[in-house]
Design a protein around this motif. Structure first.
Motif, PDB file in Angstrom:
ATOM      1  N   UNK A 378       3.364  45.994 -18.154  1.00 25.39           N
ATOM      2  CA  UNK A 378       3.667  44.694 -18.769  1.00 25.39           C
ATOM      3  C   UNK A 378       4.860  44.004 -18.119  1.00 25.39           C
ATOM      4  N   UNK A 379       5.510  44.706 -17.196  1.00 28.35           N
ATOM      5  CA  UNK A 379       6.724  44.131 -16.600  1.00 28.35           C
ATOM      6  C   UNK A 379       6.434  42.832 -15.873  1.00 28.35           C
ATOM      7  N   UNK A 380       5.240  42.738 -15.340  1.00 30.86           N
ATOM      8  CA  UNK A 380       4.892  41.495 -14.613  1.00 30.86           C
ATOM      9  C   UNK A 380       4.765  40.305 -15.570  1.00 30.86           C
ATOM     10  N   UNK A 381       4.660  40.602 -16.886  1.00 27.55           N
ATOM     11  CA  UNK A 381       4.621  39.517 -17.881  1.00 27.55           C
ATOM     12  C   UNK A 381       5.982  39.319 -18.544  1.00 27.55           C
ATOM     13  N   UNK A 382       6.982  39.760 -17.854  1.00 33.03           N
ATOM     14  CA  UNK A 382       8.351  39.489 -18.302  1.00 33.03           C
ATOM     15  C   UNK A 382       8.874  40.464 -19.318  1.00 33.03           C
ATOM     16  N   UNK A 383       8.168  41.539 -19.577  1.00 36.77           N
ATOM     17  CA  UNK A 383       8.648  42.502 -20.571  1.00 36.77           C
ATOM     18  C   UNK A 383       9.444  43.596 -19.885  1.00 36.77           C
ATOM     19  N   UNK A 384      10.763  43.516 -19.992  1.00 38.66           N
ATOM     20  CA  UNK A 384      11.608  44.513 -19.375  1.00 38.66           C
ATOM     21  C   UNK A 384      11.422  45.870 -20.028  1.00 38.66           C
ATOM     22  N   UNK A 385      11.911  46.881 -19.327  1.00 41.04           N
ATOM     23  CA  UNK A 385      11.723  48.231 -19.858  1.00 41.04           C
ATOM     24  C   UNK A 385      12.398  48.400 -21.217  1.00 41.04           C
ATOM     25  N   UNK A 386      13.549  47.732 -21.345  1.00 45.38           N
ATOM     26  CA  UNK A 386      14.318  47.886 -22.581  1.00 45.38           C
ATOM     27  C   UNK A 386      13.533  47.403 -23.802  1.00 45.38           C
ATOM     28  N   UNK A 387      12.673  46.403 -23.582  1.00 45.74           N
ATOM     29  CA  UNK A 387      11.966  45.811 -24.716  1.00 45.74           C
ATOM     30  C   UNK A 387      10.802  46.669 -25.207  1.00 45.74           C
ATOM     31  N   UNK A 388      10.407  47.650 -24.432  1.00 44.20           N
ATOM     32  CA  UNK A 388       9.298  48.476 -24.877  1.00 44.20           C
ATOM     33  C   UNK A 388       9.769  49.852 -25.329  1.00 44.20           C
ATOM     34  N   UNK A 389      11.005  49.902 -25.758  1.00 45.60           N
ATOM     35  CA  UNK A 389      11.518  51.177 -26.256  1.00 45.60           C
ATOM     36  C   UNK A 389      12.418  50.956 -27.465  1.00 45.60           C
ATOM     37  N   UNK A 390      12.725  52.041 -28.134  1.00 39.14           N
ATOM     38  CA  UNK A 390      13.554  51.960 -29.331  1.00 39.14           C
ATOM     39  C   UNK A 390      15.017  51.799 -28.937  1.00 39.14           C
ATOM     40  N   UNK A 391      15.890  51.580 -29.925  1.00 37.83           N
ATOM     41  CA  UNK A 391      17.304  51.385 -29.582  1.00 37.83           C
ATOM     42  C   UNK A 391      17.919  52.653 -28.997  1.00 37.83           C
ATOM     43  N   UNK A 392      17.347  53.803 -29.350  1.00 34.42           N
ATOM     44  CA  UNK A 392      17.861  55.026 -28.718  1.00 34.42           C
ATOM     45  C   UNK A 392      16.984  55.416 -27.523  1.00 34.42           C
ATOM     46  N   UNK A 393      16.489  54.384 -26.836  1.00 39.77           N
ATOM     47  CA  UNK A 393      15.798  54.493 -25.539  1.00 39.77           C
ATOM     48  C   UNK A 393      14.589  55.422 -25.544  1.00 39.77           C
ATOM     49  N   UNK A 394      13.888  55.421 -26.617  1.00 35.55           N
ATOM     50  CA  UNK A 394      12.653  56.214 -26.691  1.00 35.55           C
ATOM     51  C   UNK A 394      11.485  55.234 -26.575  1.00 35.55           C
ATOM     52  N   UNK A 395      10.601  55.465 -25.637  1.00 30.69           N
ATOM     53  CA  UNK A 395       9.535  54.488 -25.387  1.00 30.69           C
ATOM     54  C   UNK A 395       8.573  54.396 -26.573  1.00 30.69           C
ATOM     55  N   UNK A 396       8.124  53.175 -26.877  1.00 33.63           N
ATOM     56  CA  UNK A 396       7.170  52.990 -27.958  1.00 33.63           C
ATOM     57  C   UNK A 396       5.880  53.754 -27.667  1.00 33.63           C
ATOM     58  N   UNK A 397       5.197  54.170 -28.727  1.00 35.84           N
ATOM     59  CA  UNK A 397       3.907  54.809 -28.548  1.00 35.84           C
ATOM     60  C   UNK A 397       2.843  53.770 -28.206  1.00 35.84           C
ATOM     61  N   UNK A 398       1.940  54.126 -27.308  1.00 33.80           N
ATOM     62  CA  UNK A 398       0.911  53.167 -26.891  1.00 33.80           C
ATOM     63  C   UNK A 398      -0.384  53.912 -26.618  1.00 33.80           C
ATOM     64  N   UNK A 399      -1.467  53.358 -27.131  1.00 32.30           N
ATOM     65  CA  UNK A 399      -2.770  54.006 -26.893  1.00 32.30           C
ATOM     66  C   UNK A 399      -3.841  52.923 -26.838  1.00 32.30           C
ATOM     67  N   UNK A 400      -4.554  52.885 -25.723  1.00 33.83           N
ATOM     68  CA  UNK A 400      -5.630  51.901 -25.574  1.00 33.83           C
ATOM     69  C   UNK A 400      -6.962  52.607 -25.784  1.00 33.83           C
ATOM     70  N   UNK A 401      -7.647  52.278 -26.870  1.00 33.39           N
ATOM     71  CA  UNK A 401      -8.974  52.818 -27.148  1.00 33.39           C
ATOM     72  C   UNK A 401     -10.019  51.820 -26.638  1.00 33.39           C
ATOM     73  N   UNK A 402     -11.241  52.175 -26.796  1.00 29.45           N
ATOM     74  CA  UNK A 402     -12.298  51.281 -26.299  1.00 29.45           C
ATOM     75  C   UNK A 402     -12.305  49.956 -27.053  1.00 29.45           C
ATOM     76  N   UNK A 403     -12.116  50.026 -28.360  1.00 29.38           N
ATOM     77  CA  UNK A 403     -12.237  48.804 -29.148  1.00 29.38           C
ATOM     78  C   UNK A 403     -10.911  48.310 -29.704  1.00 29.38           C
ATOM     79  N   UNK A 404      -9.877  49.067 -29.520  1.00 33.71           N
ATOM     80  CA  UNK A 404      -8.597  48.644 -30.102  1.00 33.71           C
ATOM     81  C   UNK A 404      -7.428  49.248 -29.356  1.00 33.71           C
ATOM     82  N   UNK A 405      -6.292  48.654 -29.564  1.00 38.53           N
ATOM     83  CA  UNK A 405      -5.069  49.137 -28.925  1.00 38.53           C
ATOM     84  C   UNK A 405      -4.031  49.401 -30.010  1.00 38.53           C
TER      85      UNK A 405
END
Lengths: 457, 859
Positions: A378-405
């Motif tokens: 997502x960085x190419x859409x302007x989302x820096x690394x900091x924005x996809x993680x918690x305040x204690x620098x833990x990355x958000x959970x992400x899972x892309x399924x066939x019909x949902x994300x």
């Protein structure tokens, strides 16, 4: 007679010794209070010179300096009109929606009535738009009375946000993007208009109102509703992170004034006009106690130095320290909310990042008709690394399924909209599913986002 | 002497012996009933319940000691033995006389309860549980009486027989609890597990009474028998052993007297010390016990204080011992100090020790809120203890009979505490002053010492006590008297002005306006079937949308006004918000509709087109309804009609109402509002109604001046509005009348004025009420009157007084930050103003209203 009196001398010794002891105690007590009073006066004078509010008068002055009077009349008209017209619907919004946005979810109770209400109130939205054009934050006539201060405008602003949330939801369901965007923008502007950073309660209410805006946004992202330009507008609307150090200091300062007023009044039973004076008001009025309160509160100003990272830990440590000194217990009614505030501020920032990440995901999908395999894409859409993680620098959970994300907050203790906590981190997708089943209602939309691949949810 | 004559004489003697106790108890009860009648409802209920059962109970406790113990004390048993009457008959006569007395006391108690409307009358409701409670209370007094007899016959010391009776009194309760547990009747409530059901308790008490009668007969026969010589030394007598231990020599009379008093009351003092130590142990070790939470420790300490107080003089009353000192010229002051020294020290030390133990071991376990309650309870127990000690020693000197004094002391103490509570609650005497005033009683006993020692209860003795009692009462009445005399009220000039105005203008007949309402479902109260029908009708309109409901409400308001007739005024308080918001929203709707018609958005074009065609159908529908029902323009459609289906489909499309229709609605709103204003201005005499009308007028002025809505109004409506709004004279005379009405109606109640609830509503004592009335006259009535009668004068000072009195934000009265903002600009937007009397008087809007006169079309 004289002989009799003289013969009492042994007996007189007892009360005399007692009286002498009492005198010593009284002198010590009086001296201690005199010294405390002197120290307190000097300390308060110093604080006053620093611009810190120490009583109702200075609090009112500070409030006036920090706010703008231009929009006051327009907002008062809006509040009045909304309040009066809500009464046309029995118990107001609760008759229209079982779960308003302020609870983190939304559910119509009577959609037809809601439609009727929104049509009736359509002219009000124009009035809100006019009011929002005034400089922010906006001044309101508040009668500062220490802990009994009634913050009615905050409640009214919350009602406006709820009303606009209803309008936004209705517009989203009607697939009217411009109307929904207008409602969301007005919601955010309403929140900004009443972001006074004065009083803990007011701040908590304001954060909750802002979270309503973001919850509507996250909810709207579930389906393909927004085009790319509108998604960019939404990202702008979500805005940058809140400046935390100064906000925290301002809140501590305002609580100082409130707490001191409470102690000077001798403590109350209840709040507002119904408050009754305590029978044993004297101890709280003593300068020693007031000084202890000031000394106890001052270190809290610096707790937010260093930002949100580790804030909750610092607040807990400070609380433990003051509990050990017993000072926290004594003044617990006045300062019990610092841990809540820290939790809410951390949560606010994480949900902001979560919302921005969700917007970026939808943007990615609009552009590429596919979901990214990882959040780094997502960085190419302007989302820096900091924005996809918690305040204690833990990355958000992400899972892309066939019909949902699925996108979720992985931090232990992350709170949902109604502030119920999950005490362990949600590392994996299976844990998320389990969590959803366990705590369907309270978990809700606060800590995770579901983005559907289709046009309908 | 014939046996029957002797028996009759014994009957007469016994009853005469019981009379002082009965007099004292009835006197205390009557006085306490009178006090309770003046107290708050809750205190009254508690006091009267305690009195109803307490009066016979105290008699039952004292009767045995009085009838039997006094014989022993006065050594008249031998004389009785010499009478031509058998011992069983003697025993029977004494017991029957006491039982007769008990029955009479129950009757007196019932009569007093009826006279003073005591809650005990609820027993007559036929509730079986309460009847059993009453029966259990009566059987309890029966047991107390016969057990008291048995103990008095058995023991030589009256005091010990009374103390032991307190322990023996628990036996039936414990037995009943055991029986209840055995029968599986244990209470479900864990706090009441030891309480047996009333029928079980009644049966057990009856059984115990029979046992006690048998014991009483047995002990009585022994005591009357020749072999019934005292086995121990009589109460307080000095044994040779004690005399040997007497220290020699005493260097002062005070020391000797103190030692003598100690020797005389050694057993009692040791018991008191042991009880104090026991209480301290309970406080230290069992600090989480229910006994402490429920006030048991405090109660026992109060009893201890009472016992110590009684001991001050009573041991000297026996056989007139004190005459020994009086005859030898011992100084009264020395004697008084020597009598009060030991009890005083033990009382103080036990109090301090108990406090230290409770504070150290019990207090830390309490929650923060209960810690607050702890201090309050401690203050009450402390005050009660001082009262118990001071009153008991006073009673001990006042009543020469030790037995009557012992029984009367707790009752008089309870009376004193009741008076103290009444004084603090009703008269507003400070708590500390009420407690300190009790110190007058020891001073009184010190001053009356000479007469007491000489056993001369004559004018001087009673005079001293009466004077000090009067001084005590004066102290209690001092604060209220001070307030009544010195608390400033309204200025004389204004008072005269108001009085003159009341004589000249004010008819003063009754005033009961019809309260208007808006029949909105969920808001409107449903009180009657008629209202229920109305609310159902309103619900049907609500389903069609806010616009339809609004029209229905307007018609309903018109109907209510016409039904009220010309003779009665109306009260608009509940419809102000509806009318204000409806006026504004309709103006905004018209503007919005005008803007939309000028430039319809692309996305809305299709919908607007559909709306217009729908609107035509709706208009047709409405016009048909108007033709058929001209009086009710917004009749709900029949569910079966086609038109109604169309209307329901369109219910959400309020924007579809034509501009003409919106204007018509706007005019209609103006007309209804003007009707309300005119009616209230003509007949209204309620301040709050007039202020609500001010808010309505303010809203109209803002519509006409600020919002420029005059072009939306028909000429007649506009001119009518201007005429109403410019009639400033009518407005001001209405305000004056409303103030006079408020003074007339609310004069007795300091917590309301002209329909407003005032901040002093917490004033429950007479003192607080007098103060509140004066303050109200000075800080509310006077400035309001000045505002109403002197509209052209500067009113900042008056408004400041109103703000301070009412505790409302200064801005609402045009003062301080935001004052101009609220008063001049958006008062319509602050419903809180409905709680501020006179907030809109003489504000800028009235001048703006006057300027409207130039805009009248008919001019």
């Amino acid at each position: 007679m004289i002989t009799s009196i003289l013969s009492f001398r042994r007996w007189l010794t007892i009360p005399l010794v007692l009286a002498a002891l009492l005198l010593v105690v009284a002198c010590w007590f009086g001296g201690r209070e005199l010294i405390a009073n002197k120290t307190l006066t000097a300390k308060l004078q110093e604080l006053k010179q620093q611009g810190v509010a120490i009583d109702d008068e200075s609090l009112a002055r500070r409030f006036k300096e920090q706010t703008h009077p231009e929009g006051a009349k327009a907002w008062s008209d809006v509040f009045s009109l909304l309040q009066a017209r809500q009464n046309m619907y029995g118990s107001g919004l609760s008759q229209i929606a079982t779960k308003p946005w302020s609870q983190g979810e939304f559910e119509w109770k009577d959609r037809e009535l809601g439609t009727s209400f929104l049509n009736d109130m359509r002219p009000l939205i124009t009035e809100i738009e006019k009011a929002c054009q005034a400089p922010k934050p906006v001044w309101q006539p508040i009668h500062f009375q220490g802990v009994s201060t009634l913050l009615e405008p905050v409640q009214h602003a919350r009602a406006v946000v709820d009303f606009l949330g209803l309008e936004a939801q209705h517009a989203i369901e009607e697939r009217d993007a411009s109307r929904a965007m207008r409602a969301l923008v007005l919601m955010q502007k309403t929140v900004e208009s009443f972001d006074w950073n004065c009083f803990l309660v007011s701040k908590l209410a304001n954060v909750a109102a802002e979270e309503s805006v973001r919850t509507v946004i996250r909810r709207s992202l579930c389906t393909e509703f927004w085009d790319n330009a509108q998604l960019d507008s939404l990202a702008t609307l979500v805005g940058p992170a809140q400046e935390i150090e100064n906000t925290w200091k301002m809140l501590v300062d305002s609580e100082l004034a409130v707490g001191l007023d409470y102690l000077r009044q001798g403590g109350d039973e209840g709040f507002g006009p119904q408050a009754t004076k305590s029978y044993f008001a004297l101890p709280t009025k003593l300068p020693t106690n007031q000084l202890r309160f000031v000394n106890m509160l001052r270190p809290w100003r610096e707790v937010a130095q260093g930002g949100l990272f580790g804030l909750q830990g610092r607040v807990s440590a400070m609380t433990s320290k003051q509990v050990q000194n017993h000072s926290y217990d004594t003044f617990a009614p006045l300062v019990t909310s610092w841990e809540s505030l820290a939790r809410v501020l951390v949560n606010q920032e994480e949900l902001r990042r979560l919302t921005l990440t969700a917007i970026a995901l939808r943007r990615y999908h609009n552009s590429k008709n596919a979901w990214p395999s990882e959040l780094q894409e997502l960085e190419e859409f302007g989302l820096g690394q900091q924005l996809s993680q918690t305040v204690d620098t833990k990355r958000f959970g992400y899972r892309a399924e066939a019909d949902a994300v699925y996108l979720w907050n992985t931090r232990a203790g992350a709170v949902s909209q109604n502030y119920s906590t999950s005490n362990w981190p949600i590392e994996t997708f299976d844990e998320l599913q389990q969590r959803k089943q366990d705590q369907r209602s309270s978990f809700a939309l606060g800590s995770w986002v579901l983005l559907s691949a289709g046009s309908d949810e | 002497m014939k046996p029957t004559l002797a028996t009759r004489a014994i009957w007469w003697k016994e009853i005469r012996q019981l009379m002082p106790l009965a007099y004292v108890l009835i006197g205390v009860a009557v006085f306490t009933y009178m006090l309770s009648a003046l107290s708050s409802a809750q205190a009254r209920e508690t006091l009267q319940w305690a009195l109803f059962a307490g009066l016979p109970s105290l008699f039952a406790v004292g009767a045995g000691a009085l009838v039997v113990g006094q014989e022993k004390e006065l050594r008249t048993l031998q004389w009785l033995n010499s009478m031509p009457i058998s011992r069983p008959a003697l025993l029977r006569t004494k017991l029957l006389a006491a039982l007769l007395g008990l029955a009479l006391m129950w009757i007196v108690s019932l009569v007093l309860a009826v006279l003073f409307q005591s809650p005990v009358l609820y027993f007559s409701s036929g509730d079986a549980t309460k009847t059993w409670d009453l029966l259990a209370s009566s059987s309890n007094t029966l047991f107390l009486l016969v057990a008291g007899f048995a103990l008095a016959w058995r023991l030589n010391s009256i005091l010990w027989s009374l103390i032991l009776l307190a322990v023996v009194a628990l036996i039936p309760h414990l037995l009943a609890s055991a029986v209840a547990v055995g029968l599986g009747q244990r209470s479900q409530n864990p706090n009441d597990w030891f309480l047996a059901p009333a029928p079980t308790l009644f049966a057990v008490q009856l059984f115990c009474s029979i046992v006690a009668i048998m014991a009483s007969t047995l002990f009585g026969r022994r005591a009357l028998g020749a072999a019934a010589a005292p086995r121990s030394v009589p109460y307080g007598a000095w044994s040779s052993h004690k005399i040997r231990k007497m220290p020699q020599p005493f260097d002062s009379p005070f020391r000797a007297l103190t030692w003598q008093w100690y020797a005389q009351n050694k057993l009692l003092l040791r018991t008191c010390i042991a009880v104090s130590a026991g209480l301290c142990v309970i406080a230290c070790v069992f600090n989480d016990a229910e006994f402490i939470d429920s006030g048991g420790v405090g109660f026992v300490w109060l009893l201890l204080a009472s016992a110590l107080g009684i001991s001050v003089f009573q041991s000297d009353d026996l056989h007139n011992r004190i005459r020994f000192f009086a005859d030898r010229g011992v100084a009264p002051v020395t004697t008084w100090l020597s009598r009060i020294a030991w009890p005083g020290i033990i009382f103080s030390v036990s109090g301090v020790c108990l406090f230290v133990c409770l504070y150290t071991f019990y207090h830390p376990h309490l929650s923060q809120r209960n810690q607050h309650v702890f201090w309050m309870n401690l203050a009450m127990v402390c005050g009660g203890g001082i009262a118990a000690f001071a009153v008991s020693q006073w009673v001990g000197q006042l009543i020469f009979s030790p037995i009557v004094a012992i029984v009367a002391a707790p009752a008089v103490t309870a009376l004193a505490i009741g008076f103290g509570v009444f004084s603090v609650e009703a008269l507003g005497t400070p708590y500390w002053l009420a407690v300190l005033s009790l110190l007058i009683l020891p001073v009184a006993t010190a001053f009356a010492m000479r007469e007491w020692m000489d056993r001369r209860k004559q004018v001087r003795f009673w005079g001293i006590h009466s004077l000090f009692l009067a001084a005590l009462c004066c102290i209690h009445f001092a604060p209220i008297s001070w307030i009544a005399i010195f608390e400033p009220g309204m200025s004389a000039e204004i008072r005269q002005e108001i009085a003159a105005q009341a004589d000249a203008d004010y008819a003063g007949n009754s005033y009961s306006p019809v309260e208007l309402y808006v029949p909105i479902p969920g808001v409107f109260d449903i009180n009657s079937p008629q209202n229920q029908a109305e609310i159902e009708e309103a619900q049907r309109f609500q389903e069609r949308g806010a616009y339809a409901l609004e029209g229905y409400c307007l018609n309903s308001l018109e109907k209510q006004i016409s039904e009220a007739g010309n003779g009665r005024s109306i009260s608009p308080g509940r419809v102000v918000n509806f009318l204000r918001s409806a006026l504004k929203i309709n103006r905004l709707r018209i503007r919005s509709a005008a803007e939309e018609s000028d430039s319809p958005s692309i996305s809305d074009q299709d919908r607007l087109g559909r709306d217009r065609s729908d609107q035509e159908s709706l208009d047709q529908d409405r016009s048909e309804a108007q033709e058929s029902e001209p009086a009710d323009q917004e009749q709900p459609p029949s569910p079966n009609s086609e038109n109604s289906i169309v209307a329901q489909e369109l219910s959400a499309k309020e924007s579809s109402a034509s501009q003409e229709e919106l204007r018509s609605r706007y005019n209609h709103l103006f007309e209804v509002t003007l009707q309300i204003i005119d009616r209230v201005r003509e007949d209204g005499r309620n301040l709050k109604d007039l202020d609500a009308t001010d808010i309505l007028e303010f809203a109209l002025v803002k519509e006409l001046v600020e919002s420029g809505a005059s072009d939306l109004l028909d000429t007649a409506v506009h001119d009518s509005a201007v005429q109403t709004l410019t009639n400033i004279q009518r407005r001001q005379s209405g305000r004056k009348l409303a103030i006079l009405e408020a003074i007339r109606i609310d004069n007795r109640f300091a917590h309301t004025f002209g329909g407003y609830v005032l901040p002093s509503s917490r004033a429950n004592s007479t003192l607080a009420q007098i103060r509140a009335q004066r303050q109200r006259a000075r800080e509310l009535v006077e400035p309001l009157w000045l505002c109403a009668t002197r509209p052209k004068q500067e009113s900042t000072a008056w408004r400041t007084q109103l703000v301070e009195f009412l505790g409302r934000p200064p801005a609402y009265y045009g003062l301080g930050d935001g004052g101009t903002f609220l008063r001049g600009s958006v008062s319509t937007a602050t419903p809180q103003l409905a709680d501020c009397p006179g907030a809109l008087w003489n504000a800028a809007w009235e001048q703006e209203a006057l300027q409207l006169s130039g805009s009248m079309h008919l001019n």
